[in-house]
Design a protein around this motif. Structure first.
Motif, PDB file in Angstrom:
ATOM      1  N   GLN A  13       0.820  -1.202   0.000  1.00  0.00           N
ATOM      2  CA  GLN A  13       0.000   0.000   0.000  1.00  0.00           C
ATOM      3  C   GLN A  13       0.856   1.255   0.000  1.00  0.00           C
ATOM      4  OE1 GLN A  13      -2.688  -0.242   3.336  1.00  0.00           O
ATOM      5  NE2 GLN A  13      -4.111  -1.561   2.216  1.00  0.00           N
ATOM      6  N   PRO A  14       0.337   2.357  -0.502  1.00  0.00           N
ATOM      7  CA  PRO A  14       1.090   3.615  -0.435  1.00  0.00           C
ATOM      8  C   PRO A  14       1.509   3.932   1.002  1.00  0.00           C
ATOM      9  CG  PRO A  14      -0.791   3.857  -1.879  1.00  0.00           C
ATOM     10  CD  PRO A  14      -0.934   2.507  -1.222  1.00  0.00           C
ATOM     11  N   GLY A  15       2.748   4.381   1.133  1.00  0.00           N
ATOM     12  CA  GLY A  15       3.301   4.652   2.455  1.00  0.00           C
ATOM     13  C   GLY A  15       3.983   3.461   3.078  1.00  0.00           C
ATOM     14  N   GLY A  16       3.844   2.296   2.467  1.00  0.00           N
ATOM     15  CA  GLY A  16       4.442   1.080   2.989  1.00  0.00           C
ATOM     16  C   GLY A  16       5.888   0.910   2.568  1.00  0.00           C
ATOM     17  N   TYR A  17       6.413  -0.282   2.830  1.00  0.00           N
ATOM     18  CA  TYR A  17       7.819  -0.535   2.526  1.00  0.00           C
ATOM     19  C   TYR A  17       7.986  -1.938   1.948  1.00  0.00           C
ATOM     20  CZ  TYR A  17       7.746  -3.129   6.908  1.00  0.00           C
ATOM     21  OH  TYR A  17       7.430  -4.016   7.900  1.00  0.00           O
ATOM     22  N   LEU A  18       9.049  -2.069   1.192  1.00  0.00           N
ATOM     23  CA  LEU A  18       9.469  -3.350   0.621  1.00  0.00           C
ATOM     24  C   LEU A  18      10.984  -3.370   0.554  1.00  0.00           C
ATOM     25  CD1 LEU A  18       7.215  -4.124  -2.510  1.00  0.00           C
ATOM     26  CD2 LEU A  18       7.394  -5.479  -0.423  1.00  0.00           C
ATOM     27  N   ARG A  19      11.508  -4.559   0.562  1.00  0.00           N
ATOM     28  CA  ARG A  19      12.955  -4.744   0.372  1.00  0.00           C
ATOM     29  C   ARG A  19      13.159  -5.732  -0.752  1.00  0.00           C
ATOM     30  NH1 ARG A  19      17.474  -3.853   3.557  1.00  0.00           N
ATOM     31  NH2 ARG A  19      19.251  -5.255   3.258  1.00  0.00           N
ATOM     32  N   VAL A  20      13.907  -5.336  -1.775  1.00  0.00           N
ATOM     33  CA  VAL A  20      14.258  -6.251  -2.852  1.00  0.00           C
ATOM     34  C   VAL A  20      15.748  -6.545  -2.770  1.00  0.00           C
ATOM     35  CG1 VAL A  20      12.375  -5.637  -4.410  1.00  0.00           C
ATOM     36  CG2 VAL A  20      14.481  -4.302  -4.457  1.00  0.00           C
ATOM     37  N   SER A  21      16.082  -7.782  -3.085  1.00  0.00           N
ATOM     38  CA  SER A  21      17.482  -8.205  -3.025  1.00  0.00           C
ATOM     39  C   SER A  21      17.864  -8.917  -4.309  1.00  0.00           C
ATOM     40  CB  SER A  21      17.707  -9.142  -1.836  1.00  0.00           C
ATOM     41  OG  SER A  21      17.510  -8.461  -0.614  1.00  0.00           O
ATOM     42  N   CYS A  22      19.155  -8.971  -4.546  1.00  0.00           N
ATOM     43  CA  CYS A  22      19.674  -9.589  -5.763  1.00  0.00           C
ATOM     44  C   CYS A  22      20.998 -10.262  -5.435  1.00  0.00           C
ATOM     45  CB  CYS A  22      19.860  -8.525  -6.830  1.00  0.00           C
ATOM     46  SG  CYS A  22      20.749  -9.062  -8.303  1.00  0.00           S
ATOM     47  N   THR A  23      21.147 -11.495  -5.885  1.00  0.00           N
ATOM     48  CA  THR A  23      22.387 -12.232  -5.675  1.00  0.00           C
ATOM     49  C   THR A  23      22.984 -12.631  -7.014  1.00  0.00           C
ATOM     50  OG1 THR A  23      21.639 -13.089  -3.554  1.00  0.00           O
ATOM     51  CG2 THR A  23      23.437 -14.249  -4.624  1.00  0.00           C
ATOM     52  N   ALA A  24      24.258 -12.358  -7.163  1.00  0.00           N
ATOM     53  CA  ALA A  24      24.994 -12.757  -8.360  1.00  0.00           C
ATOM     54  C   ALA A  24      25.710 -14.063  -8.084  1.00  0.00           C
ATOM     55  CB  ALA A  24      25.990 -11.673  -8.749  1.00  0.00           C
ATOM     56  N   SER A  25      25.666 -14.967  -9.064  1.00  0.00           N
ATOM     57  CA  SER A  25      26.330 -16.251  -8.906  1.00  0.00           C
ATOM     58  C   SER A  25      26.949 -16.668 -10.227  1.00  0.00           C
ATOM     59  CB  SER A  25      25.338 -17.319  -8.434  1.00  0.00           C
ATOM     60  OG  SER A  25      24.311 -17.516  -9.394  1.00  0.00           O
ATOM     61  N   GLY A  26      27.838 -17.659 -10.146  1.00  0.00           N
ATOM     62  CA  GLY A  26      28.480 -18.152 -11.355  1.00  0.00           C
ATOM     63  C   GLY A  26      29.952 -17.773 -11.391  1.00  0.00           C
ATOM     64  N   SER A  27      30.452 -17.561 -12.604  1.00  0.00           N
ATOM     65  CA  SER A  27      31.861 -17.232 -12.795  1.00  0.00           C
ATOM     66  C   SER A  27      32.082 -15.754 -12.484  1.00  0.00           C
ATOM     67  CB  SER A  27      32.288 -17.533 -14.225  1.00  0.00           C
ATOM     68  OG  SER A  27      33.633 -17.153 -14.438  1.00  0.00           O
ATOM     69  N   ILE A  28      32.519 -15.472 -11.257  1.00  0.00           N
ATOM     70  CA  ILE A  28      32.696 -14.092 -10.812  1.00  0.00           C
ATOM     71  C   ILE A  28      34.057 -13.948 -10.146  1.00  0.00           C
ATOM     72  CG2 ILE A  28      31.863 -12.273  -9.295  1.00  0.00           C
ATOM     73  CD1 ILE A  28      29.078 -13.554  -9.500  1.00  0.00           C
ATOM     74  N   PHE A  29      34.894 -13.069 -10.700  1.00  0.00           N
ATOM     75  CA  PHE A  29      36.155 -12.748 -10.041  1.00  0.00           C
ATOM     76  C   PHE A  29      36.018 -11.473  -9.224  1.00  0.00           C
ATOM     77  CE2 PHE A  29      40.471 -12.460  -9.035  1.00  0.00           C
ATOM     78  CZ  PHE A  29      40.943 -11.197  -9.346  1.00  0.00           C
ATOM     79  N   ARG A  30      35.366 -10.495  -9.805  1.00  0.00           N
ATOM     80  CA  ARG A  30      35.232  -9.207  -9.121  1.00  0.00           C
ATOM     81  C   ARG A  30      33.970  -8.515  -9.615  1.00  0.00           C
ATOM     82  NH1 ARG A  30      40.338  -5.983  -9.995  1.00  0.00           N
ATOM     83  NH2 ARG A  30      41.134  -7.402  -8.403  1.00  0.00           N
ATOM     84  N   ILE A  31      33.288  -7.817  -8.712  1.00  0.00           N
ATOM     85  CA  ILE A  31      32.128  -7.023  -9.085  1.00  0.00           C
ATOM     86  C   ILE A  31      32.429  -5.559  -8.828  1.00  0.00           C
ATOM     87  CG2 ILE A  31      29.671  -6.580  -8.746  1.00  0.00           C
ATOM     88  CD1 ILE A  31      29.329  -9.422  -7.803  1.00  0.00           C
ATOM     89  N   ASN A  32      32.183  -4.721  -9.809  1.00  0.00           N
ATOM     90  CA  ASN A  32      32.431  -3.293  -9.655  1.00  0.00           C
ATOM     91  C   ASN A  32      31.160  -2.640  -9.106  1.00  0.00           C
ATOM     92  OD1 ASN A  32      33.644  -0.788  -9.769  1.00  0.00           O
ATOM     93  ND2 ASN A  32      33.261  -0.514 -11.953  1.00  0.00           N
ATOM     94  N   VAL A  33      30.387  -2.047  -9.937  1.00  0.00           N
ATOM     95  CA  VAL A  33      29.171  -1.365  -9.503  1.00  0.00           C
ATOM     96  C   VAL A  33      27.986  -2.321  -9.545  1.00  0.00           C
ATOM     97  CG1 VAL A  33      27.596   0.558  -9.954  1.00  0.00           C
ATOM     98  CG2 VAL A  33      30.050   0.814 -10.371  1.00  0.00           C
ATOM     99  N   MET A  34      27.135  -2.235  -8.538  1.00  0.00           N
ATOM    100  CA  MET A  34      25.847  -2.940  -8.536  1.00  0.00           C
ATOM    101  C   MET A  34      24.752  -1.890  -8.405  1.00  0.00           C
ATOM    102  SD  MET A  34      26.636  -6.280  -6.163  1.00  0.00           S
ATOM    103  CE  MET A  34      25.438  -7.363  -6.988  1.00  0.00           C
ATOM    104  N   GLY A  35      23.607  -2.182  -9.006  1.00  0.00           N
ATOM    105  CA  GLY A  35      22.563  -1.180  -8.941  1.00  0.00           C
ATOM    106  C   GLY A  35      21.183  -1.732  -9.226  1.00  0.00           C
ATOM    107  N   TRP A  36      20.220  -0.847  -9.050  1.00  0.00           N
ATOM    108  CA  TRP A  36      18.824  -1.154  -9.326  1.00  0.00           C
ATOM    109  C   TRP A  36      18.282  -0.142 -10.331  1.00  0.00           C
ATOM    110  CZ3 TRP A  36      16.334  -5.440  -7.745  1.00  0.00           C
ATOM    111  CH2 TRP A  36      16.905  -6.172  -6.712  1.00  0.00           C
TER     112      TRP A  36
END
Length: 122
Positions: A13-36
């Motif tokens: 509802q308006p005025g409420g809150y939510l939290r969204v999350s994201c996980t990266a997996s697989g062949s990863i050496f380094r992550i620079n910027v993450m965003g939405w």
């Protein structure tokens, strides 16, 4: 292969809150910027918030003071806490990450999650 998987979208509802999350997996050496980013039908995808590996953040003017982005570098996870939600925040929210796949890579590649729907409505 690299995968980004989002979670946490839904209806609030308006005025409420939510939290969204994201996980990266697989062949990863380094992550620079993450965003939405978010997108509504007929409009271009727009930046909501981004965070560097060092913790520096940028926000769209429309969400400043209401949304907070954070990341856990050890878990390759980025989250977006969304408070005081408004109907105009309704959109599909996409996770984005700039990822260097291996130690021998000389580049960061751009990866996207499939998106999660956030709907703000009474």
């Amino acid at each position: 292969q690299v995968q980004l998987v989002e979670s946490g979208g839904g209806l609030v509802q308006p005025g409420g809150y939510l939290r969204v999350s994201c996980t990266a997996s697989g062949s990863i050496f380094r992550i620079n910027v993450m965003g939405w980013y978010r997108q509504t039908p007929g409009k271009e995808r727009e930046l909501v918030a981004r965070i560097t590996s060092g913790g520096s953040t940028n926000y769209a003017d429309s969400v400043k003071g209401r949304f907070t982005i954070s990341r856990d570098n050890a878990k390759n996870t980025v989250s977006l806490q969304m408070n005081s939600l408004k109907p105009e925040d309704t959109a599909v929210y996409y996770c984005n990450a700039e990822i260097m796949p291996t130690y021998y890579s000389s580049y960061y590649a751009d990866y996207w999650g499939p998106g999660t729907q956030v709907t703000v409505s009474s």
